[in-house]
Design a protein around this motif. Sequence first.
Motif, PDB file in Angstrom:
ATOM      1  N   SER A 172       2.166  -5.626  -1.512  1.00  0.00           N
ATOM      2  CA  SER A 172       3.443  -5.378  -2.179  1.00  0.00           C
ATOM      3  C   SER A 172       4.498  -5.171  -1.090  1.00  0.00           C
ATOM      4  N   ASN A 173       5.740  -4.990  -1.495  1.00  0.00           N
ATOM      5  CA  ASN A 173       6.793  -4.759  -0.517  1.00  0.00           C
ATOM      6  C   ASN A 173       6.637  -3.422   0.210  1.00  0.00           C
ATOM      7  N   THR A 174       5.835  -2.530  -0.318  1.00  0.00           N
ATOM      8  CA  THR A 174       5.677  -1.203   0.294  1.00  0.00           C
ATOM      9  C   THR A 174       4.272  -0.922   0.779  1.00  0.00           C
ATOM     10  N   GLN A 175       3.339  -1.882   0.610  1.00  0.00           N
ATOM     11  CA  GLN A 175       1.938  -1.642   0.994  1.00  0.00           C
ATOM     12  C   GLN A 175       1.423  -2.805   1.834  1.00  0.00           C
ATOM     13  N   THR A 176       1.115  -2.517   3.088  1.00  0.00           N
ATOM     14  CA  THR A 176       0.529  -3.506   3.984  1.00  0.00           C
ATOM     15  C   THR A 176      -0.640  -2.858   4.733  1.00  0.00           C
ATOM     16  N   ALA A 177      -1.778  -3.531   4.720  1.00  0.00           N
ATOM     17  CA  ALA A 177      -2.964  -3.032   5.442  1.00  0.00           C
ATOM     18  C   ALA A 177      -2.784  -3.349   6.922  1.00  0.00           C
ATOM     19  N   ARG A 178      -2.764  -2.304   7.733  1.00  0.00           N
ATOM     20  CA  ARG A 178      -2.614  -2.476   9.176  1.00  0.00           C
ATOM     21  C   ARG A 178      -3.882  -1.962   9.849  1.00  0.00           C
ATOM     22  N   GLY A 179      -4.487  -2.861  10.659  1.00  0.00           N
ATOM     23  CA  GLY A 179      -5.758  -2.508  11.275  1.00  0.00           C
ATOM     24  C   GLY A 179      -5.593  -1.702  12.553  1.00  0.00           C
TER      25      GLY A 179
END
Length: 249
Positions: free
Chosen positions: A242-249
């Motif tokens: 979504s525009n506010t949720q990004t999975a960052r490793g």
Amino acid sequence: MSTHRPRAVVTGASSGIGAATVRRLCAEGWDVVAVARRADRLAGLAAETGAEPFPADLTSADDVARLAEHCDATGGLTSLVNVAGGALGLDPVATADVEDWRWMYEINVLGTLRVTQALLPLIVASGRGDVVVVTSTAAIGPYEGGGGYTAAKHAERMLATTLRLELIGQPVRVIDVEPGAVATQEFALVRFGGDAERAAKVYEGYQPLEADDVADVIAFALTRPHHVNLDTIVVRPRAQVSNTQTARG
């Protein structure tokens, strides 16, 4: 005009998604008029791809009229790909700069309106026309600090959606392409006033889209049989849900 070799105007062609779209359409055998303000970059792109460079400022009514006259005089037009746009700042609504919002509305909404109005008669007359508007996932969802950009992109999306309704029965497809996070050379740099470190952090920890990914989607939509209209295409990196949720490793 002949429909055997389609001809497109691509705006915002000096960098990023615009330049990638010019490359892709030229590779597909299209005639392309590459439009942007920076003549030097357009010249390089033209030498690389065979596209026709056309320096113009889409906030100038005179420049847009000159573009339309040129296209009319040199064989007409089947398609317009509106890529030119941009964001400024990431400030909350309470403290946002009104002039930043004005610039975003001018380039994202009124620039698209101006060039679409000017070229639409040629596109309709082609008998197989397309108007592509590259908006953003900001056109369908808010995020903190994005009030000005999301407002402009929502307006641009409504321009495309309304145009599609108004062109019912005409031989023109209206296609809205809505990219999520795309790591282009300039988007985040412009947004953050040239702060390269801050711009780079936007794309840290995951694999964002590249300009070529979006150009691939645009070319796919344009090269479907003309009775097939991909009205709205949302394309994000897998990590961005979504525009506010990004999975960052």
